[in-house]
Write a protein that holds these residues in place. Sequence first.
Motif, PDB file in Angstrom:
ATOM      1  N   ALA A 159     -20.357  14.797  41.892  1.00 25.86           N
ATOM      2  CA  ALA A 159     -20.709  14.902  40.472  1.00 25.86           C
ATOM      3  C   ALA A 159     -21.205  16.314  40.213  1.00 25.86           C
ATOM      4  O   ALA A 159     -21.881  16.920  41.061  1.00 25.86           O
ATOM      5  CB  ALA A 159     -21.788  13.886  40.121  1.00 25.86           C
ATOM      6  N   THR A 160     -20.858  16.849  39.049  1.00 32.65           N
ATOM      7  CA  THR A 160     -21.204  18.236  38.725  1.00 32.65           C
ATOM      8  C   THR A 160     -21.657  18.331  37.276  1.00 32.65           C
ATOM      9  O   THR A 160     -20.969  17.851  36.372  1.00 32.65           O
ATOM     10  CB  THR A 160     -19.995  19.156  38.953  1.00 32.65           C
ATOM     11  OG1 THR A 160     -19.596  19.040  40.330  1.00 32.65           O
ATOM     12  CG2 THR A 160     -20.316  20.597  38.647  1.00 32.65           C
ATOM     13  N   ALA A 161     -22.803  18.953  37.072  1.00 32.48           N
ATOM     14  CA  ALA A 161     -23.326  19.182  35.730  1.00 32.48           C
ATOM     15  C   ALA A 161     -23.400  20.675  35.464  1.00 32.48           C
ATOM     16  O   ALA A 161     -23.702  21.471  36.360  1.00 32.48           O
ATOM     17  CB  ALA A 161     -24.710  18.567  35.572  1.00 32.48           C
ATOM     18  N   ASP A 162     -23.122  21.036  34.232  1.00 36.00           N
ATOM     19  CA  ASP A 162     -23.268  22.396  33.729  1.00 36.00           C
ATOM     20  C   ASP A 162     -24.483  22.353  32.807  1.00 36.00           C
ATOM     21  O   ASP A 162     -24.441  21.721  31.750  1.00 36.00           O
ATOM     22  CB  ASP A 162     -21.987  22.778  32.976  1.00 36.00           C
ATOM     23  CG  ASP A 162     -22.016  24.178  32.410  1.00 36.00           C
ATOM     24  OD1 ASP A 162     -22.962  24.936  32.702  1.00 36.00           O
ATOM     25  OD2 ASP A 162     -21.093  24.519  31.656  1.00 36.00           O
ATOM     26  N   ILE A 163     -25.572  22.967  33.236  1.00 33.53           N
ATOM     27  CA  ILE A 163     -26.850  22.889  32.529  1.00 33.53           C
ATOM     28  C   ILE A 163     -27.288  24.302  32.152  1.00 33.53           C
ATOM     29  O   ILE A 163     -27.293  25.197  33.001  1.00 33.53           O
ATOM     30  CB  ILE A 163     -27.927  22.227  33.417  1.00 33.53           C
ATOM     31  CG1 ILE A 163     -27.460  20.851  33.893  1.00 33.53           C
ATOM     32  CG2 ILE A 163     -29.264  22.156  32.692  1.00 33.53           C
ATOM     33  CD1 ILE A 163     -28.330  20.241  34.986  1.00 33.53           C
ATOM     34  N   VAL A 164     -27.672  24.504  30.903  1.00 31.31           N
ATOM     35  CA  VAL A 164     -28.162  25.817  30.470  1.00 31.31           C
ATOM     36  C   VAL A 164     -29.644  25.736  30.105  1.00 31.31           C
ATOM     37  O   VAL A 164     -30.146  24.695  29.687  1.00 31.31           O
ATOM     38  CB  VAL A 164     -27.341  26.403  29.300  1.00 31.31           C
ATOM     39  CG1 VAL A 164     -25.912  26.700  29.740  1.00 31.31           C
ATOM     40  CG2 VAL A 164     -27.382  25.522  28.083  1.00 31.31           C
ATOM     41  N   PHE A 165     -30.300  26.873  30.282  1.00 32.70           N
ATOM     42  CA  PHE A 165     -31.716  27.021  29.979  1.00 32.70           C
ATOM     43  C   PHE A 165     -31.885  28.257  29.115  1.00 32.70           C
ATOM     44  O   PHE A 165     -31.319  29.313  29.425  1.00 32.70           O
ATOM     45  CB  PHE A 165     -32.529  27.210  31.273  1.00 32.70           C
ATOM     46  CG  PHE A 165     -32.406  26.072  32.236  1.00 32.70           C
ATOM     47  CD1 PHE A 165     -33.320  25.034  32.241  1.00 32.70           C
ATOM     48  CD2 PHE A 165     -31.363  26.033  33.157  1.00 32.70           C
ATOM     49  CE1 PHE A 165     -33.202  23.985  33.135  1.00 32.70           C
ATOM     50  CE2 PHE A 165     -31.238  24.988  34.057  1.00 32.70           C
ATOM     51  CZ  PHE A 165     -32.156  23.967  34.047  1.00 32.70           C
TER      52      PHE A 165
END
Length: 169
Positions: free
Chosen positions: A137-143
Amino acid sequence: MTRRLILVRHAKSSWDGGEFDDHERPLNGRGKRSALMIGTWLREKGRLPERVLSSDSTRTRETWRLIEEELNSGADERWRRDLYHADAQTMLDTLRSAGNASTILMIGHNPGTAIFANMVVEHPPPHTRYRDYPTAATADIVFSLSRWMDVEWCSGTVIDFVIPRELGA
């Protein structure tokens, strides 16, 4: 400024052959295919990490090697023993020490990766598998921050999330 975290759980590993301890278990065939598909997905999205922070286990190293085969990113690789079956707080502390790279790809194990994925974002996505974070599973998360050291719980925004089965694995 925006910082991007690509959070990956290692691909499916093999339980065959009792000669391997847990740390040394390699990927199985499905895991290898899944990692390649995740690499292709990331390439198509234009998500190229500058730095990889990963557990030093065999399966996490193989997962990255196959993703990188598709990306050809030239990312700085950092293999960390403390990320082997790390808890969510250790993963957060590691991310906070990521340095100046704007895009980090982190590879870990469950249950720590699933817990971290759910705690570091303000709102988990509605995807039914985000909570348990299956293999690869892969998430693209921005901050929205200028330094990784400023990452807090509930501060990220999930841009995208995928599991290999959705990509044809």
